[in-house]
Design a protein around this motif. Structure first.
Motif, PDB file in Angstrom:
ATOM      1  N   GLY A 257      -1.120  -1.783   3.334  1.00  0.00           N
ATOM      2  CA  GLY A 257      -0.097  -0.975   2.661  1.00  0.00           C
ATOM      3  C   GLY A 257      -0.298  -1.017   1.153  1.00  0.00           C
ATOM      4  O   GLY A 257       0.655  -0.975   0.385  1.00  0.00           O
ATOM      5  N   GLU A 260       1.906   0.138  -2.134  1.00  0.00           N
ATOM      6  CA  GLU A 260       3.110   0.861  -1.724  1.00  0.00           C
ATOM      7  C   GLU A 260       4.350   0.147  -2.268  1.00  0.00           C
ATOM      8  O   GLU A 260       4.593   0.159  -3.457  1.00  0.00           O
ATOM      9  CB  GLU A 260       3.123   1.031  -0.199  1.00  0.00           C
ATOM     10  CG  GLU A 260       2.106   2.081   0.253  1.00  0.00           C
ATOM     11  CD  GLU A 260       1.867   2.094   1.767  1.00  0.00           C
ATOM     12  OE1 GLU A 260       2.684   1.526   2.521  1.00  0.00           O
ATOM     13  OE2 GLU A 260       0.841   2.667   2.197  1.00  0.00           O
ATOM     14  N   LYS A 316       4.636  -5.952   4.042  1.00  0.00           N
ATOM     15  CA  LYS A 316       4.352  -4.595   3.544  1.00  0.00           C
ATOM     16  C   LYS A 316       5.419  -3.577   3.964  1.00  0.00           C
ATOM     17  O   LYS A 316       5.540  -2.515   3.375  1.00  0.00           O
ATOM     18  CB  LYS A 316       2.974  -4.126   4.018  1.00  0.00           C
ATOM     19  CG  LYS A 316       2.835  -4.024   5.530  1.00  0.00           C
ATOM     20  CD  LYS A 316       1.441  -3.572   5.938  1.00  0.00           C
ATOM     21  CE  LYS A 316       1.312  -3.424   7.442  1.00  0.00           C
ATOM     22  NZ  LYS A 316      -0.015  -2.959   7.858  1.00  0.00           N
ATOM     23  N   ALA A 359       3.787  -5.130  -0.611  1.00  0.00           N
ATOM     24  CA  ALA A 359       2.595  -4.648   0.087  1.00  0.00           C
ATOM     25  C   ALA A 359       1.331  -5.185  -0.560  1.00  0.00           C
ATOM     26  O   ALA A 359       1.325  -5.554  -1.733  1.00  0.00           O
ATOM     27  CB  ALA A 359       2.592  -3.123   0.079  1.00  0.00           C
TER      28      ALA A 359
END
Length: 417
Positions: A257, A260, A316, A359
């Protein structure tokens, strides 16, 4: 004599830092009630220079949580006024940061060389990796899995009795430069293994059947910088064109991820995710090694501080993993083992809900590679010392943490997949 010793050690402590002073700096803890107060913290962070200790950045502050942050001396009054005026519930967690920085070196062990009950500079740790391997050739071998941005060797210690097709557990320390208790644990763990092998039944059995890959310091450049220039440094020391800000948060740099939630795309931020995924040489080295040894690595453990938490994926996002129930039960049992020794209370759970979403972390990445037993420790304490845990707490912190790792090791051996 004792006063003289203390004077000498205090002198040594100050000498670790090239003229860096924290006089008048304070660490505040604010209890955040609702979204409105979350917003007020954003306002404050825009007005003054705030070093967030917990969570790692203002973007991770949530309602019904606490935030710890460091403030420069010349802004303390302004911050106190702001908190009072806006009615934010707060306390001063650390009144005199400078005193804590000095008192961190409170170990009375007289040793100019490497010591397991002191914080060791990178030079000492590097020499130690060679020495422990040379002295214990049947149990420890040292290899280099890559180099850092500044060209230092990333040493990996393999600990275990020689054997073929052995399952392994990967442990790394020192992701964030200022979390000094973390590398101290990796050193302690290796020492425990070689010291008690052959005499202590549990360790002997574990090392006969399991290998440990131990990376004593992951973010070496940052660690060196935290010793020589800036004690509160967190990130790596990589530079990129187009900005004068230095470093990436290595625990936001993994392919899980990436960039993010809970990570920043601003190079100046403490939680900067890096210009690209796996941009850091250190990240690449770790990722390449684990990928190459995926079929043997059954557990991944990354050691951080502070907060007394045992976390597992995911961080995440808020999704629960397919192994959630098992990981939760295992974490609960590990925490129970850890608490048995000194009654140190740990909280456990998935990263996102237990602390905050973030993340790009190594534990999520390892889990997504198929390493089911993936954990992050946030070692002592809960904020009285924060990143400045005194040396006198190295032994108890490491002793209790070893118990949790032993429990995990036995569990892994009984639940091989």
């Amino acid at each position: 004599m004792l006063t003289l010793l203390i004077l000498i050690s205090v002198g040594l402590a100050s000498a670790h830092h090239s003229g860096e002073h924290f006089e008048g700096e304070k660490v505040f803890r604010v209890s955040i009630q609702d979204e409105k107060q979350v917003h007020l913290m954003h306002v404050l962070a825009n007005q003054v220079e705030v070093d967030f200790w917990k969570p790692d950045s203002v973007s991770q502050i949530r309602p019904e949580s606490k935030t710890d942050f460091r403030v420069k001396a010349h802004q303390v009054d302004e911050v106190e006024h702001f908190l009072e005026e806006k009615g934010l519930t707060h306390e001063v967690l650390i009144h005199d940061l400078n005193k804590l920085v000095t008192n961190q070196f409170d170990s009375l062990i007289r040793s100019s060389g490497h010591s397991y009950e002191k914080y060791n500079s990178w030079e000492k740790i590097e020499a130690w990796t060679g020495q422990i391997a040379a002295e214990n050739p049947k149990l420890v071998s040292r290899s280099v899995i890559g180099t850092t941005f500044e060209g230092r060797s990333l040493y990996l210690l393999k600990v275990g009795k020689a054997g073929s097709n052995k399952p392994a557990i990967f442990i790394d320390c020192g992701f964030h430069a200022r979390e000094w208790i973390s590398p101290a644990f990796c050193q302690w763990f290796v020492r425990e293994a070689v010291r008690t092998y052959g005499t202590e039944i549990q360790i002997t059995n574990i090392l006969d059947k399991l290998d440990f890959y131990v990376l004593p310091v992951f973010n070496i450049d940052g660690y060196v910088y935290s010793w020589t220039k800036s004690r509160m440094w967190r990130k790596t020391r990589s530079t990129i064109s187009g900005t004068s800000c230095v470093g990436t948060d290595p625990n936001r740099n993994f392919d899980a991820g990436w960039c993010e939630i809970g990570a920043s795309s601003s190079p100046c931020a403490e939680t900067y995710c890096g210009p690209t995924v796996e941009s850091e040489k250190e990240t690449k080295a770790l990722v390449n090694f684990i990928r190459k040894n995926l079929n043997s690595i059954k557990a991944y453990v990354t050691i951080h501080s502070y907060s007394q938490l045992l976390l597992f994926p995911y961080s995440k996002n808020y999704a629960l993993t397919k192994d959630h129930v098992e990981l939760n039960n295992l974490a609960k049992a590990m925490v129970k083992e850890l608490e048995a020794l000194y009654n140190t209370k740990y909280t456990y759970g998935p990263g996102a809900t237990t602390i905050y979403p973030a993340a790009g972390g190594s534990d999520d990445w390892a889990y997504d590679q198929g390493i089911k037993y993936s954990f992050t420790f946030e070692l002592r304490d809960t904020g009285r010392y924060g990143f400045l845990l005194p040396e006198s707490q190295i032994r108890p912190t490491c002793e209790e943490t070893v118990l949790a790792i032993k429990y995990l090791s036995n569990y892994v051996l009984e639940h091989l997949y």
